[in-house]
Design a protein around this motif. Sequence first.
Motif, mmCIF file in Angstrom:
data_model
loop_
_atom_site.group_PDB
_atom_site.id
_atom_site.type_symbol
_atom_site.label_atom_id
_atom_site.label_comp_id
_atom_site.label_asym_id
_atom_site.label_seq_id
_atom_site.Cartn_x
_atom_site.Cartn_y
_atom_site.Cartn_z
ATOM 1 N N ALA A 1 0.807 -1.225 0.000
ATOM 2 C CA ALA A 1 0.000 0.000 0.000
ATOM 3 C C ALA A 1 0.837 1.270 0.000
ATOM 4 C CB ALA A 1 -0.968 0.009 1.184
ATOM 5 N N PHE B 1 1.980 4.415 -2.163
ATOM 6 C CA PHE B 1 1.250 5.049 -3.267
ATOM 7 C C PHE B 1 2.077 5.036 -4.554
ATOM 8 C CE2 PHE B 1 -0.177 7.424 0.612
ATOM 9 C CZ PHE B 1 -1.401 6.772 0.710
ATOM 10 N N PRO B 2 1.543 4.424 -5.622
ATOM 11 C CA PRO B 2 2.299 4.357 -6.880
ATOM 12 C C PRO B 2 2.569 5.744 -7.469
ATOM 13 C CG PRO B 2 0.336 2.953 -6.968
ATOM 14 C CD PRO B 2 0.236 3.776 -5.726
ATOM 15 N N TRP B 3 1.754 6.734 -7.060
ATOM 16 C CA TRP B 3 1.880 8.070 -7.665
ATOM 17 C C TRP B 3 2.824 8.990 -6.891
ATOM 18 C CZ3 TRP B 3 -2.742 5.746 -6.245
ATOM 19 C CH2 TRP B 3 -3.239 6.097 -4.991
ATOM 20 N N LYS B 4 3.490 8.467 -5.864
ATOM 21 C CA LYS B 4 4.455 9.291 -5.138
ATOM 22 C C LYS B 4 5.831 8.654 -5.224
ATOM 23 C CE LYS B 4 1.298 11.358 -1.761
ATOM 24 N NZ LYS B 4 1.595 12.764 -2.055
ATOM 25 N N PHE C 1 5.049 10.807 3.859
ATOM 26 C CA PHE C 1 3.618 11.089 3.765
ATOM 27 C C PHE C 1 2.959 11.402 5.114
ATOM 28 C CE2 PHE C 1 -0.857 9.566 3.342
ATOM 29 C CZ PHE C 1 -1.282 10.566 2.502
ATOM 30 N N MET D 1 1.155 14.919 6.237
ATOM 31 C CA MET D 1 -0.223 15.043 6.694
ATOM 32 C C MET D 1 -0.292 15.731 8.057
ATOM 33 S SD MET D 1 -2.190 13.940 4.369
ATOM 34 C CE MET D 1 -1.017 14.583 3.187
ATOM 35 N N ILE E 1 -10.228 2.461 -7.221
ATOM 36 C CA ILE E 1 -9.026 2.609 -6.384
ATOM 37 C C ILE E 1 -9.005 1.490 -5.353
ATOM 38 C CG2 ILE E 1 -7.800 4.096 -4.757
ATOM 39 C CD1 ILE E 1 -9.218 6.469 -6.006
ATOM 40 N N TYR F 1 -5.315 1.634 -0.403
ATOM 41 C CA TYR F 1 -4.745 2.983 -0.499
ATOM 42 C C TYR F 1 -5.572 3.972 0.323
ATOM 43 C CZ TYR F 1 -1.943 1.125 -4.296
ATOM 44 O OH TYR F 1 -1.070 0.377 -5.037
ATOM 45 N N HIS G 1 -4.224 13.820 -2.263
ATOM 46 C CA HIS G 1 -3.086 12.902 -2.231
ATOM 47 C C HIS G 1 -3.444 11.456 -2.551
ATOM 48 C CE1 HIS G 1 -0.119 15.751 -0.744
ATOM 49 N NE2 HIS G 1 -1.074 16.245 -0.009
ATOM 50 N N VAL G 2 -4.693 11.076 -2.394
ATOM 51 C CA VAL G 2 -5.039 9.674 -2.607
ATOM 52 C C VAL G 2 -6.075 9.496 -3.710
ATOM 53 C CG1 VAL G 2 -5.825 7.549 -1.517
ATOM 54 C CG2 VAL G 2 -4.527 9.215 -0.181
ATOM 55 N N PRO H 1 -5.134 11.271 -7.487
ATOM 56 C CA PRO H 1 -4.085 10.534 -8.207
ATOM 57 C C PRO H 1 -4.458 9.081 -8.467
ATOM 58 C CG PRO H 1 -3.290 11.280 -6.042
ATOM 59 C CD PRO H 1 -4.633 11.872 -6.242
ATOM 60 N N GLY H 2 -5.197 8.472 -7.540
ATOM 61 C CA GLY H 2 -5.601 7.078 -7.726
ATOM 62 C C GLY H 2 -6.531 6.913 -8.908
#
Lengths: 268, 362
Positions: free
Chosen positions: A94, A96-99, A107, A111, B258, B262, B279-280, B283-284
Amino acid sequence: MTSAMPAVAAPKIGARNVSKHYPTVDGVMVALEDFSLDVTEGEFVCIVGPSGCGKSTFLRMVAGLESISQGAISIRPGADAAKPLNSVVFQEYAIFPWKTLADNVAFGLQMRGIGRKERLDTARFWLDRVGLSRFADYYPHQISGGMKQRVSIVRALANDPEVLLMDEPLGALDAQTRVVIQEELLRIWEETRKTVLYITHSLDEAVLLGDRVILMSAQPGRHLATFKIDLPRPRSIATTNLPAFAEYRAAIWEKLSAEVTRAMEARP
Amino acid sequence: MTITSANEIADGQGREPALRDSAVGNDKRDLVLLVAGGLAAHALLALLGLWRDFAWPAIGLSFILLVLIGERAGRLVPVRGRGIYERTLAFGFPALVLLTWQLAGDYGLLNTTWFPQPSRIAAGLWDLTVRYDRFSGTSLLGRPWLIPEVYAADGMAGVWKLLSESHLLATVGRVLGGFILGAVPGVLLGVVMGMNQTVRLMLDTTLSAIYVLPKIAIFPIVMLMFADPFGEAPKIVVVALAVFILMAINTMAGVRGIDKVYLMAGRNYGARGWSMLRHVILPGAMPVIFAGLRIALGTAMIVIISVEFVRAKQGVGYITFYYWEVLNPEKMYAGLVVVMALGVLLTYGLQWLQRRLMPWQR
Ligand SMILES: Nc1ncnc2c1ncn2[C@@H]1O[C@H](COP(=O)(O)OP(=O)(O)O)[C@@H](O)[C@H]1O
Ligand SMILES: [Mg+2]
């Protein structure tokens, strides 16, 4: 909990008679039944049990990611109120593929509103600890499964939580990578002495890492037995060669194999 | 023999081993035979004086022959030359079609009144580009070559007036305006529908129903909603509506797709509300959102061109239809060429945006 109770006696994680029911089309499914567990500060507790017995469900309830059907779970806050109570290392990584890896690790800090420079410094420090500083700007699809799980682990550590909740973090890895990360985990834990709740399906892993091993019964999950592991610290892979290690392993296996057999016979 | 090993295996199946390593030789021989055979067939037809009568079947079969030739030539191309080979096919084929069209027109195989050759369409396009229509006060591009002159005389107001006479910019403005006006709220509603089951159950059927309505059919209703039914607002809004519905449905699917883990990780590490979205969730869902934007762009173009066909005095759709009505097919085709070029350009723009917003996908 009233403040009259002495602080030392209060467990870091306290789970009292916890049950979890899932409503399904053909009635209520009991995933976990009357499960109690106390984890003291700085203790490393492993939970072992047949698959489907509700280990992940319990961990998610401790993390506050799943509602509790009956009973109560509490995590005692520390002196620093800004610290998060718990951070989870998920079975499926888990991250994040986009970070990028650095942004993934940072992360939790992001937050919590910690500045960019400071949180990226922390992320780099932790990536360095697991030998991934070179890959700080990579995206997860560019690295291997073992590296992803390392990132997932240091994401939790960088967040510096009161307790660390780990759900079969090494379950999907090959045997060699597993051993390497187990050693890394031991090394880091000896230094940080975090309170850890660790789920695994590997007895070796449970005995190697844990101060205590909790055995759960097959579905519905109940407490079956507790084993106190009095192996000397600091431990390493060499610990698995000790005679005492084999004894613990055999004792737990005896209980567990009976349970697995029972569970398989009970299945329709 | 290393280059051809893959097709050796393919070719060699069920044959004797002795024949296997002659694949390159086979390809070369086939290539020569196919080219020579094709040319010979055309020559034979011409000699018999039948070529004209059988021109279309002959051209059709030649294209099939071309596929077979291209395939064999492709296997002979070394790995280093692959890029050039692929580009030659990708751009060479459309060029060949245009050339065939041109020649067929020149030799009277086509009725050039309705199917003017590419050269005449190009001439029509050029004429459209440089022409200023005094009667309607419009031009295709807005005569950009006059900008320095006008700027010196009237400043920005003059430039603005010049550009507002452009058919192309009118269409671009409506498409982009409608696209942004529809996509942003569409994505937001899609996120809400993806996250909240109640909203989803309440809206899903309605949206699916409106989605299939041809937007041109509800254009009259949209016109009535505005004080100036013939102004720009209804045209932009009807584009926005089409994009909005599509993006809401698409984004909802993206958000629901998604992986739950995540969302759990986001929550566990402290993401709430806006930070969760930023952030989740966004982008997801981004890959699906961009796939949707690509389709929405096509839809937006279709809607605006058809609206301009029926209800506009300016725009690329308007000139296309206008030149059809005044029986000037060259310029009608020129209008279609502009529409296609616009579609390609906007798609490139979207791809650029995608690379900027989704750096993790290479
Ligand atoms: N959302 C859900 N709805 C219904 N049943 C569920 C749900 N989540 C988990 N379960 C069931 O609860 C049981 C315990 O699951 P889990 O905690 O994942 O087991 P473990 O991690 O010990 O393998 C399983 O039998 C699983 O099928
Ligand atoms: Mg599990």
